[in-house]
Design a protein around this motif. Structure first.
Motif, short mmCIF file in Angstrom:
data_model
loop_
_atom_site.label_atom_id
_atom_site.label_comp_id
_atom_site.label_asym_id
_atom_site.label_seq_id
_atom_site.Cartn_x
_atom_site.Cartn_y
_atom_site.Cartn_z
N THR A 147 0.83 -1.21 0.00
CA THR A 147 0.00 0.00 0.00
C THR A 147 0.86 1.25 0.00
OG1 THR A 147 -1.78 -1.15 1.17
CG2 THR A 147 -1.79 1.25 1.25
N LEU A 148 1.90 1.26 0.82
CA LEU A 148 2.81 2.41 0.82
C LEU A 148 3.43 2.62 -0.56
CD1 LEU A 148 4.73 2.11 4.23
CD2 LEU A 148 3.11 3.88 3.55
N GLY A 149 3.82 1.51 -1.20
CA GLY A 149 4.41 1.62 -2.53
C GLY A 149 3.45 2.19 -3.55
N VAL A 150 2.18 1.73 -3.52
CA VAL A 150 1.16 2.23 -4.45
C VAL A 150 0.92 3.72 -4.22
CG1 VAL A 150 -1.30 2.12 -5.03
CG2 VAL A 150 0.01 0.02 -4.77
N LEU A 151 0.77 4.10 -2.96
CA LEU A 151 0.51 5.51 -2.65
C LEU A 151 1.69 6.40 -3.02
CD1 LEU A 151 -1.19 5.09 0.86
CD2 LEU A 151 -2.31 5.40 -1.36
N PHE A 152 2.87 5.90 -2.78
CA PHE A 152 4.06 6.68 -3.10
C PHE A 152 4.19 6.85 -4.61
CE2 PHE A 152 8.83 7.32 -2.76
CZ PHE A 152 8.69 8.59 -2.21
N ALA A 153 3.88 5.80 -5.36
CA ALA A 153 3.94 5.90 -6.83
C ALA A 153 2.94 6.94 -7.33
CB ALA A 153 3.64 4.54 -7.46
N PHE A 154 1.74 6.95 -6.77
CA PHE A 154 0.74 7.92 -7.20
C PHE A 154 1.20 9.35 -6.89
CE2 PHE A 154 -3.12 10.46 -6.73
CZ PHE A 154 -3.80 10.13 -7.89
N HIS A 428 6.76 -2.14 -5.00
CA HIS A 428 5.45 -1.75 -5.50
C HIS A 428 5.46 -0.35 -6.10
CE1 HIS A 428 2.16 -4.66 -4.74
NE2 HIS A 428 1.46 -3.77 -5.43
N THR A 429 6.35 0.50 -5.64
CA THR A 429 6.45 1.82 -6.24
C THR A 429 6.82 1.72 -7.71
OG1 THR A 429 7.11 2.84 -4.14
CG2 THR A 429 7.66 4.04 -6.14
N SER A 430 7.86 0.96 -8.02
CA SER A 430 8.30 0.83 -9.40
C SER A 430 7.27 0.12 -10.27
CB SER A 430 9.63 0.07 -9.45
OG SER A 430 10.65 0.82 -8.82
N ALA A 431 6.70 -0.98 -9.76
CA ALA A 431 5.70 -1.71 -10.55
C ALA A 431 4.49 -0.82 -10.84
CB ALA A 431 5.28 -2.97 -9.80
N SER A 432 4.07 -0.05 -9.85
CA SER A 432 2.91 0.82 -10.04
C SER A 432 3.19 1.91 -11.07
CB SER A 432 2.50 1.45 -8.71
OG SER A 432 2.10 0.48 -7.77
N LEU A 433 4.39 2.45 -11.06
CA LEU A 433 4.73 3.51 -12.02
C LEU A 433 4.77 2.99 -13.45
CD1 LEU A 433 7.36 5.49 -9.95
CD2 LEU A 433 5.22 6.40 -10.89
#
Length: 606
Positions: A147-154, A428-433
């Motif tokens: 969740t942190l990774g997704v939010l950070f990517a957004f 998750h940050t990279s994957a989401s971006l």
């Protein structure tokens, strides 16, 4: 497939290699696409994304534990989503490109959870260090970090994708694939044929090998053939009957494949016989050799990681601006989503912190220390991904381990847990971006992509944790069947930062130091004109850890794909789809067989 060095020629073993190995694809301007004939956010898109993402998650657990590679799943998910949704759309509302994109966005979020939860690196490392957190705690931990990774990517999306226009090639390739699929049916037919045929063949071979014992794990060279004075069979030199390894080779390409083979030749053909001659290893065997060889292997990977991260130092001013701009999104619906991001960060941090304390014995103070490293290092990882398409997730995690070890020495388990906080969120940050870049080029709503990414984290945890437990109970960590390269890397870095030279095997200090230096030099040299000639240090390090027949088989797949691509360029996409199918087929059936073994419905063929 991994962070593709656990992907592309990255600086560590969890590279994300699949899409970047594809021929260069150019983004299609959103204005050139026809208006979508159907809504973007639909139930059928969510269902398809969840099912496809579950397949990707299981595949990533299997391939990550075996080879250290894992797959982002952007291109594969788009292909499968188009095929499945097109079949449904024949009897209902026509399928739009944005709907396909939303489905792959959900699938990527589900599939990235194994990396975010640390199932490929930190959790196995903790188990090998004697700490085994319960599965439900690991699931909640992964949900918090994902969740942190997704939010950070957004939050980073506007600056990285729009203001600075970083390419994120995998996302651009996914956008072009979706556009192409919706403009011509022949593009899907060619790719799908290779995917399904190789997938079914892979399943059949895996069943004969693991369930019936009719096919050996590998065809080893006879012991009469000597390698450095040792029988080739004792060193596990041969070709594996592993469709997955061939498929990984197809996706990573010849440079990475040859690099892994070179690492295996140095380790098992040179150092292993020397260990026997010097009396440092009493009995020739995979486990006894790997206990020593993983140190110089990790030295190569960490050296490459260090050089890769140093190259991002000049981006630190931009990282600071990124952090200051968190939550500042445009207007209207986008502004509302930005507020959700700001409000959701604290609950995600609290969930992760509670699980860190309960399951990983990471006290609130130490967790906050790891968290202070998480946001800037995730931004560094995101920038590297955008510029190179290589996501250095394990390197940033191990950089956090080194920093944590200086502050809190002598506690390897806490060291691993702290590194897992950073690498999990960065994954998750990279994957989401990647998915957000695809959506931007297609004119999708970033807020709607955010809405499907968050539930994807929950589904990923529900799928990945059982798959991990089944495989570990069936084969054991650190075995020939599950070498766990990334886990070995986390464990080795933790032991070194906690115990120093005293924790290393006899006579391994010099070899590890030289390997670290080689990793730095190769990584630096790869940025110049010699980039295509020099081997990947991260990939070489994997060759030190996995059985030699893994390296031979993977390299064979890479060379075969390169030959086909040279002789028949039009077949390149079909071959890559066939490689993905081979990985999926063996992975799914391998987990299914592990479940049958665990339930007592099948006897081990070994």
């Amino acid at each position: 497939m991994s962070e593709r060095p656990s992907g592309r020629a990255a600086a560590t073993p969890v590279l994300v290699p699949d899409e970047s190995a594809s021929p260069a694809l150019h983004p299609v301007p959103a204005a050139s696409l026809p208006a979508p004939p159907s809504p973007e956010l639909t139930v059928r898109a969510l269902v398809a994304g969840g099912l496809i993402g579950s397949v990707v998650a299981v595949t990533n657990v299997y391939t990550g534990l075996k080879t250290g590679f894992w797959e982002s799943g952007c291109v594969l998910s788009a292909l499968l989503a188009f095929g499945g949704l097109s079949a449904v759309a024949r009897r209902s509302t026509p399928l739009s490109p944005l709907e396909t994109n939303l489905s792959q966005t959900a699938a990527v979020s589900v599939g990235a959870l194994p990396a975010s939860a640390g199932l490929l690196g930190a959790v196995p490392a903790l188990a090998m260090l004697g700490t085994q957190p319960p599965g439900w705690a690991v699931a909640l931990w992964g949900v918090g970090l994902g969740t942190l990774g997704v939010l950070f990517a957004f939050a980073l999306r506007r600056r990285l994708l729009e203001d600075e226009a970083l390419p994120f090639p995998t996302g651009a390739a996914t956008a072009e694939l979706i556009s192409t699929l919706h403009s011509t049916g022949s593009a899907y037919a060619a790719r799908a044929r290779g995917l399904w045929v190789s997938g079914l063949a892979s399943m059949g071979l895996t069943w004969l090998r693991d369930a019936r014992g009719l096919v050996p794990p590998a065809s080893l060279l006879p012991g009469t053939l000597k390698v450095g004075g040792l029988g080739a069979d004792s060193l596990l030199v041969g070709i594996g009957w592993n469709p997955m390894l061939l498929g990984i080779g197809v996706l990573v390409g010849p440079q990475v494949g040859l690099s892994i083979l070179l690492g295996a030749a140095v380790a098992w053909g040179g150092l292993a016989p020397w260990l026997v001659r010097e009396g440092l290893v009493k009995e020739a065997g995979y486990l006894t050799f790997s206990g020593w060889l993983l140190w110089p292997g990790v030295g190569l990977m960490v050296g490459a990681a260090a050089a890769s991260l140093v190259s991002q130092v000049r981006a630190l001013p931009s990282v600071v601006r990124d952090l200051r701009g968190l939550g500042r999104q445009g207007a209207g619906w986008e502004a509302t989503a930005g507020q959700w991001v700001s409000r959701a960060v604290l609950p995600a941090i609290l969930l992760t912190g509670v699980m860190a304390w309960f399951a990983f014995q990471l006290s609130p103070l130490y967790f906050l220390l790891a968290l202070l490293l998480t946001f800037p290092l995730s931004a560094v990882c995101a920038r590297a991904t955008g510029q190179t398409d290589i996501a250095p997730m394990s390197p940033v995690g191990q950089l956090a381990q080194v920093g944590f070890g200086m502050v809190v020495p002598g506690q390897p388990s806490l060291n691993v847990a702290a590194g897992a906080v950073v690498s999990g969120a960065a994954s998750h940050t990279s994957a989401s971006l990647w998915s957000l870049q695809s959506g931007r080029l297609l004119g999708a709503s970033a807020s709607r992509q955010l809405l499907v990414q968050l539930p994807g984290v929950l589904l990923g945890a529900a799928v990945a944790i059982p798959a991990y437990s089944l495989l570990v109970s069936a084969h054991g960590l650190g075995s020939e069947a599950l070498p766990v390269p990334t886990g070995q890397q986390f464990k080795t870095v933790a032991e070194f930062t906690s115990r120093g030279l005293a924790g290393m095997p006899p006579s391994s200090t010099l070899a590890t130091g030289l390997a670290f230096l080689a990793g730095v030099l190769l990584s630096v040299g790869a940025r110049g004109r010699l980039a295509r000639l020099l081997p990947s240090a991260a990939a070489m390090g994997i060759g030190f850890v996995v059985p030699p027949y893994y390296a031979v088989t993977l390299c064979l797949g890479a060379l075969l794909a390169a030959i086909v691509g040279r002789l028949r360029p039009s077949a390149t996409q079909t071959v890559q789809s066939a490689g993905a199918g081979a990985i999926i087929g063996e992975s799914l059936l391998g987990v299914f067989i592990a479940a049958l073994l665990g339930l007592g419905l099948l006897q081990s063929s070994g």
